[in-house]
Every structure is written in structure tokens, then in C-alpha cells.
Design a protein around this motif. Sequence first.
Motif, mmCIF file in Angstrom:
data_model
loop_
_atom_site.group_PDB
_atom_site.id
_atom_site.type_symbol
_atom_site.label_atom_id
_atom_site.label_comp_id
_atom_site.label_asym_id
_atom_site.label_seq_id
_atom_site.Cartn_x
_atom_site.Cartn_y
_atom_site.Cartn_z
ATOM 1 N N UNK A 84 82.970 53.930 78.332
ATOM 2 C CA UNK A 84 82.873 53.745 79.606
ATOM 3 C C UNK A 84 83.240 52.040 80.206
ATOM 4 N N UNK A 85 82.939 51.297 79.322
ATOM 5 C CA UNK A 85 83.593 49.731 79.488
ATOM 6 C C UNK A 85 85.030 49.807 79.690
ATOM 7 N N UNK A 86 85.815 50.336 78.952
ATOM 8 C CA UNK A 86 87.150 50.585 79.081
ATOM 9 C C UNK A 86 87.660 51.108 80.297
ATOM 10 N N UNK A 87 87.130 52.208 80.848
ATOM 11 C CA UNK A 87 87.437 52.644 82.026
ATOM 12 C C UNK A 87 86.898 51.944 83.189
ATOM 13 N N UNK A 88 86.007 51.091 83.055
ATOM 14 C CA UNK A 88 85.630 50.145 84.293
ATOM 15 C C UNK A 88 86.720 49.078 84.083
ATOM 16 N N UNK A 89 86.978 48.464 83.095
ATOM 17 C CA UNK A 89 88.066 47.328 83.070
ATOM 18 C C UNK A 89 89.372 47.765 83.290
ATOM 19 N N UNK A 90 89.504 49.340 83.177
ATOM 20 C CA UNK A 90 91.002 49.825 83.712
ATOM 21 C C UNK A 90 90.760 49.798 85.279
ATOM 22 N N UNK A 148 91.803 58.065 87.652
ATOM 23 C CA UNK A 148 92.657 57.095 87.496
ATOM 24 C C UNK A 148 92.717 56.429 86.238
ATOM 25 N N UNK A 149 91.579 56.476 85.288
ATOM 26 C CA UNK A 149 91.548 55.834 83.965
ATOM 27 C C UNK A 149 91.001 56.617 83.025
ATOM 28 N N UNK A 150 91.486 58.079 83.162
ATOM 29 C CA UNK A 150 91.128 58.782 82.122
ATOM 30 C C UNK A 150 89.892 58.797 81.398
ATOM 31 N N UNK A 151 88.862 58.624 82.012
ATOM 32 C CA UNK A 151 87.436 58.762 81.592
ATOM 33 C C UNK A 151 86.865 59.900 81.353
ATOM 34 N N UNK A 152 86.235 60.203 80.203
ATOM 35 C CA UNK A 152 85.975 61.669 79.799
ATOM 36 C C UNK A 152 84.488 61.725 80.025
ATOM 37 N N UNK A 153 83.703 60.912 80.206
ATOM 38 C CA UNK A 153 82.104 60.865 80.569
ATOM 39 C C UNK A 153 81.897 60.879 81.903
ATOM 40 N N UNK A 154 80.552 60.521 82.366
ATOM 41 C CA UNK A 154 80.174 60.714 83.424
ATOM 42 C C UNK A 154 79.443 59.481 83.715
ATOM 43 N N UNK A 155 79.103 58.995 84.951
ATOM 44 C CA UNK A 155 78.563 57.815 85.572
ATOM 45 C C UNK A 155 77.042 57.577 84.973
ATOM 46 N N UNK A 156 76.864 56.685 84.164
ATOM 47 C CA UNK A 156 75.531 56.284 83.456
ATOM 48 C C UNK A 156 74.686 55.717 84.533
ATOM 49 N N UNK A 178 77.657 46.232 75.739
ATOM 50 C CA UNK A 178 76.842 45.964 76.814
ATOM 51 C C UNK A 178 77.706 45.873 78.021
ATOM 52 N N UNK A 179 77.053 45.778 79.132
ATOM 53 C CA UNK A 179 77.783 45.500 80.376
ATOM 54 C C UNK A 179 77.959 44.122 80.871
ATOM 55 N N UNK A 180 77.889 43.266 79.485
ATOM 56 C CA UNK A 180 78.139 41.913 79.510
ATOM 57 C C UNK A 180 76.640 41.195 79.341
ATOM 58 N N UNK A 181 76.504 40.114 79.098
ATOM 59 C CA UNK A 181 75.184 39.224 78.773
ATOM 60 C C UNK A 181 74.785 38.672 80.091
#
Length: 395
Positions: A84-90, A148-156, A178-181
Motif C-alpha cells: 500500500x505504501x509503495x502504491x501511495x508513493x507511486x 495507475x500504480x498496479x496496487x493489488x489490494x484495496x483501500x485500508x 507505518x504511514x510515517x511517524x
Amino acid sequence: MAGNAVVNAVLASLCLFSGASAWPFTTRQTLSIDAIQQQALANAQKVLAGTLSDGMTRPSSCNKDTVAVRKEYGDLTKDERTEYIRAVKCILSKPSKLPAGKYPGAKVRYDDFTVVHMNMTPSVHSTANFLHWHRYYIWAYETALRTECDYKGYQPYWNWGKYADLPSSPIFNGDQWSMGGNGEAIQHGRGVMNIPPGPGGGCVKTGPFAGMNITLGPLMPTMDPALRIPSNPSRDGYGNNPRCLRRDVSNYYTQTVLAPAELAAHITTSSSITTFQDTLQADTPQKAAIHGAGHFSIWGDPGGDVYVSPGEPTFWLHHGQVDRHWWMWQNYMEGELKTRTLAYEGGTNWMNPNSARGKPTDAQWLSVVAPSGQEGIPSNQLFSTVAGPFCYVYQ
């Protein structure tokens, strides 16, 4: 799909408590938030099976075998969180699709979502459109991650009542999953709502989103002015205003307004959509409502700004939970499921209390963030998570 085993396990556990179709509790106030979630999921599965109607027409492609299952962020595996983090960064790295030069602060694809929210804020907050437009919007973001970023999961989502200490939760603890500190601990005073300062306040310097750059806004700054967050060069907030992502994650609301018992009471005592959506949103100078309390638990810049808040990457987890909270209210009472799914009430402009009343046929707009072929969908196609363009439930 992967989530079906969990769904089936929940349904099996429900059967242990009741050999009949009736829910074993007769008084709404006796239900815990976990029981509400379980019953909402059971009823949603009945809708998918065709044994219960929510009044909506659904595509044949949405059924118990194809339905997506959205999960709480802390319940994702480390591999799922990493993905999920990878997809957001994408999304944060792809170029904007907005007209060149019209929104100087919109540099990347992620910013397109913030600009759309800024444009739509007056018509989709404290109006008839709030719940279903944000449902549409979160789904569009999830779709962009996937297409657009080939994410295979769904929105947590972020379960508001789950973490006794939010800064140390899997969402904000600053580790690589994490989603950052939290923001760096700095001395600061109170912001709006008279909230005591939390343990952060500074730039996010740990975790995957350390050093993230914000360029849009602020438009409605809510942090201590002494922090000297730079004003946007344009009065509309669309100017290029580079600065760090700030947070002030605290437990001020998670132990009160967002506590599990409070959330359950809000669902079980709101008998109409008017009561439900108004009390969900109606902040007062003395107390934040549930929606605001979630935002203010993250706080910061841009998270505390109602217009620019999607610039905070955890916005999507928070509004995923807003959608889940509404989904539970819609689905947990079998006898009222159809009425609650179709319920729709309110004006159309936050700034005008006498604005025209919303109509179920009103089109909803997402501009450049709308998935292909999915722009201008009527409100009444967005009422159910298993109808219209949607096909998902919450775990």
C-alpha cells in the motif's frame, strides 16, 4: 478472493449465536461496535446473495465471490502495508493531469485529488452530498492506486476506537510499515477547537513519508500561528507553496469522542440520516464531532485544513473509516436496511443554509480523478457499497 475466508468465518460465528435470521439483541443500545460491524457484514452478504434487498440495482458482476474486502490498516500484514505504501508513493511520483498552469501548486498526480477536494469542499461538507461524494472520492483514489500504480489490494481504513495510544499505533509509529511517524516534537500552543497541544507539531521525519513535500494550501490554517507555516502565495490556496508535512497526532479525542462506546452510541441512537450525518459533522467551539475529531487527532499541516486535508496521506484511512461508519449504520439493522440505504437529505452548499435541497438524481463530480467512464454519476447510484460502480464491504 482473499477476504472471503474472513467474511465466511465471521458469518459462521454469527450462526453460533442465532439459529434464526433475527439478530439476538432487541435493544439497540446493547450493541457493541464489534457486534454492529458483524451484523452489518452479515446483512451485506445477504444482499449479495439476493436474500435481502437494499433497494438498489446491482451489477451481476458483484457477488459474494467477487466482492472486495477493505481491512483496517493494523490488520494488514507487513507485506500488505508495504505494498500500500509503495502504491501511495507511486501516485506521489506521477505527473499531474490538471490543466497546465491553472493550479501552480499541483505538481503530481496525488495533488490532483487535493485540488478536486478543494474545489468541491463547499458542496460536499455539511450538505446532502457529504457521505456519498466522499464514498465516490475514496473509491476513485483506490481505483487510481490499482489502475495507475498496479496496487493489488484495496483501500485500508483507520478504526478510530482501536488504539489506546494513537502515536504508537501501526499507522503512526514511524516504522517502515507505518504511514510515517508523528511530527517532530516541538513546543507549540493550541490551535482551533481549543485542543491542548499534542506530542508532535513539527515535520514528519520518520517512516516512509519522512520528508514529504506539501505544495498546496494552506487555505484554512488551524495550527498555532507561532509555528510560522508559510501562507500560500495565492488567496485561493492553489499557488505553489513547498513545505514539510506536519503532524500533531494525539490521544485527545480517541479516548472520548472516538471511543468504541461513543461510536456505537452514535450509530444506534441516530434513527434518521439527518441526525446521523449532522451529528457526525457538527463541530462546536466546545466539542468536535466524530468526523472532525478524526482529522484533529492527526492535525498538522495540511491535515487540519478542511480544504487541503487530502494532502495528508492518512486522510484516506480516516475517510475510509467515515465510510465504514456510515456503512455500519446503513446495514446493521436488517428491517431498516432498505430505508437507510436510500436515505438522502440536506442542502447543497455549506456556505448557504438556504441552498437548494439535494436530489437523488443530482450528478456528482470528480473531474480528472474520476475513473474512466465514471464521471458525473447520480447520487442515487452511490448509496450502496455493493451497487452502482462499487463492489466492496468492510471487514
